[in-house]
Design an enzyme around this catalytic site. Sequence first.
Site, PDB file in Angstrom:
ATOM      1  N   ARG A  52       1.392 -15.480 -10.182  1.00 23.90           N
ATOM      2  CA  ARG A  52       0.234 -16.180  -9.619  1.00 23.90           C
ATOM      3  C   ARG A  52      -1.083 -15.765 -10.239  1.00 23.90           C
ATOM      4  O   ARG A  52      -1.916 -16.610 -10.582  1.00 23.90           O
ATOM      5  CB  ARG A  52       0.120 -15.923  -8.108  1.00 23.90           C
ATOM      6  CG  ARG A  52       0.894 -16.879  -7.255  1.00 23.90           C
ATOM      7  CD  ARG A  52       1.285 -16.190  -5.983  1.00 23.90           C
ATOM      8  NE  ARG A  52       2.192 -15.114  -6.322  1.00 23.90           N
ATOM      9  CZ  ARG A  52       3.517 -15.279  -6.409  1.00 23.90           C
ATOM     10  NH1 ARG A  52       4.063 -16.419  -6.111  1.00 23.90           N
ATOM     11  NH2 ARG A  52       4.292 -14.271  -6.775  1.00 23.90           N
ATOM     12  N   THR A  53      -1.322 -14.480 -10.339  1.00 26.64           N
ATOM     13  CA  THR A  53      -2.665 -14.067 -10.725  1.00 26.64           C
ATOM     14  C   THR A  53      -2.965 -14.511 -12.150  1.00 26.64           C
ATOM     15  O   THR A  53      -4.002 -15.130 -12.414  1.00 26.64           O
ATOM     16  CB  THR A  53      -2.833 -12.545 -10.553  1.00 26.64           C
ATOM     17  OG1 THR A  53      -2.476 -12.211  -9.211  1.00 26.64           O
ATOM     18  CG2 THR A  53      -4.268 -12.123 -10.814  1.00 26.64           C
ATOM     19  N   LYS A  81       1.604   0.762 -28.912  1.00 22.80           N
ATOM     20  CA  LYS A  81       1.444   1.706 -30.033  1.00 22.80           C
ATOM     21  C   LYS A  81       0.551   2.880 -29.650  1.00 22.80           C
ATOM     22  O   LYS A  81       0.261   3.734 -30.468  1.00 22.80           O
ATOM     23  CB  LYS A  81       0.811   0.992 -31.228  1.00 22.80           C
ATOM     24  CG  LYS A  81       1.594  -0.204 -31.748  1.00 22.80           C
ATOM     25  CD  LYS A  81       0.834  -0.832 -32.917  1.00 22.80           C
ATOM     26  CE  LYS A  81       1.510  -2.097 -33.410  1.00 22.80           C
ATOM     27  NZ  LYS A  81       0.659  -2.803 -34.397  1.00 22.80           N
ATOM     28  N   ARG A 102      -5.026  -6.794 -15.738  1.00 24.56           N
ATOM     29  CA  ARG A 102      -4.167  -6.099 -14.770  1.00 24.56           C
ATOM     30  C   ARG A 102      -3.533  -4.910 -15.469  1.00 24.56           C
ATOM     31  O   ARG A 102      -3.051  -5.019 -16.604  1.00 24.56           O
ATOM     32  CB  ARG A 102      -3.086  -7.028 -14.242  1.00 24.56           C
ATOM     33  CG  ARG A 102      -2.019  -6.287 -13.452  1.00 24.56           C
ATOM     34  CD  ARG A 102      -1.081  -7.197 -12.741  1.00 24.56           C
ATOM     35  NE  ARG A 102      -1.751  -7.880 -11.641  1.00 24.56           N
ATOM     36  CZ  ARG A 102      -1.136  -8.660 -10.760  1.00 24.56           C
ATOM     37  NH1 ARG A 102       0.158  -8.884 -10.867  1.00 24.56           N
ATOM     38  NH2 ARG A 102      -1.800  -9.234  -9.781  1.00 24.56           N
ATOM     39  N   HIS A 130      -7.455  -5.072  -5.700  1.00 20.13           N
ATOM     40  CA  HIS A 130      -7.112  -6.397  -6.246  1.00 20.13           C
ATOM     41  C   HIS A 130      -8.150  -7.406  -5.731  1.00 20.13           C
ATOM     42  O   HIS A 130      -7.858  -8.243  -4.880  1.00 20.13           O
ATOM     43  CB  HIS A 130      -5.694  -6.771  -5.801  1.00 20.13           C
ATOM     44  CG  HIS A 130      -5.084  -7.929  -6.518  1.00 20.13           C
ATOM     45  ND1 HIS A 130      -5.810  -8.802  -7.311  1.00 20.13           N
ATOM     46  CD2 HIS A 130      -3.793  -8.386  -6.553  1.00 20.13           C
ATOM     47  CE1 HIS A 130      -4.983  -9.736  -7.791  1.00 20.13           C
ATOM     48  NE2 HIS A 130      -3.771  -9.494  -7.349  1.00 20.13           N
TER      49      HIS A 130
HETATM   50  C1  NCD Z   1       0.058  -8.823  -5.316  1.00 20.09           C
HETATM   51  C2  NCD Z   1      -0.239  -7.744  -6.352  1.00 20.09           C
HETATM   52  O1  NCD Z   1       0.004  -7.933  -7.533  1.00 20.09           O
HETATM   53  O2  NCD Z   1      -0.780  -6.741  -5.910  1.00 20.09           O
HETATM   54  N1  NCD Z   1       0.430 -10.017  -5.923  1.00 20.09           N
HETATM   55  C3  NCD Z   1      -0.552 -10.920  -6.225  1.00 20.09           C
HETATM   56  O3  NCD Z   1      -1.331 -10.710  -7.124  1.00 20.09           O
HETATM   57  N2  NCD Z   1      -0.651 -12.018  -5.476  1.00 20.09           N
HETATM   58  C4  NCD Z   1       0.977  -8.405  -4.243  1.00 20.09           C
HETATM   59  C5  NCD Z   1       2.273  -7.771  -4.600  1.00 20.09           C
HETATM   60  O4  NCD Z   1       2.630  -7.648  -5.774  1.00 20.09           O
HETATM   61  O5  NCD Z   1       2.985  -7.402  -3.658  1.00 20.09           O
END
Ligand code: NCD
Length: 307
Positions: A52-53, A81, A102, A130
Amino acid sequence: MMRSLINILDLSVAEIDELVAAAEDIIADPGKYADACRGKKLATLFFEPSTRTRLSFEAAMYELGGNVLSVSSGSSSSAAKGESVADTARTVSCYADIIAMRHPKEGAPYVASINASIPVINAGDGGHNHPTQTLADLLTIHREKGRFENLTIGVCGDLKFGRTVHSLIQAMSRYEGVRFVLISPEELKVPSYVKKDVLARSGIPYVQTENMEEVMPELDILYMTRVQRERFFNEEDYLRLKDSYILTPKKLVNARADLSIMHPLPRVNEISVAIDDDPRACYFKQVLNGKYIRMALILKLLKEAGK
Ligand code: NCD
């Protein structure tokens, strides 16, 4: 230094209101924004799994008329590397106009932001924060409840490692009349820094419990979360704790008729699929709202960067 989004508290309450209003405007008339980022590039640097993100950031940029450069795993980039986050950030600044990152290490997007010459958005750093999931959550709360004040919010599951939980508590602790009910096994309680520095400091009342059914009738929002397997030190503990809470229709018997059931997703077992058609289920709305609020965020940060 460029304006970045590392922690949800980097945004003032007024800025949150502006982003929510901007997302509502995009939802009402998406065509108006179809060329807003023409010629601009978003780099998505994802050193941890994501569906999703990453895809919502990329869809957001495409819907703004922009383009996307993507690193979708650590193993496919020079991180494998041994390149530092700082050097990666400097490098990507030469190619793109904005970064969404991320990373499994807490603080990595912050390190990127102080080394990049373009805005950096934290798309999840380890078990820490997040903020853009929280923006999606806030837009959802606003659309479902019409307010951020006077809400009793139950947060259930892995409150220790769940970064979406930490950012949500930070964001909601700035509103009057908010109360938290923290539902988790003893070992997965909210970290003490969240209790001391966020909840206690803002005078937000909270209770901690292991019993979801007992508190159900009080809740305006129930925010379910996945037990974060990848942050556990051993598989045994994960297996013992993973099914601590499974939301089924039976457990909703005493819930309010206007409860909003939220989950950042991915879900493993925490919410039975029998709940998906319940009008109180909001988790797939959160997914869509996430794209719109990320469009609003990209627009804001590019504008402030003078792009
Ligand atoms: C979450 C995350 O990555 O922290 N997912 C997301 O981005 N919607 C929640 C999770 O991974 O449980």
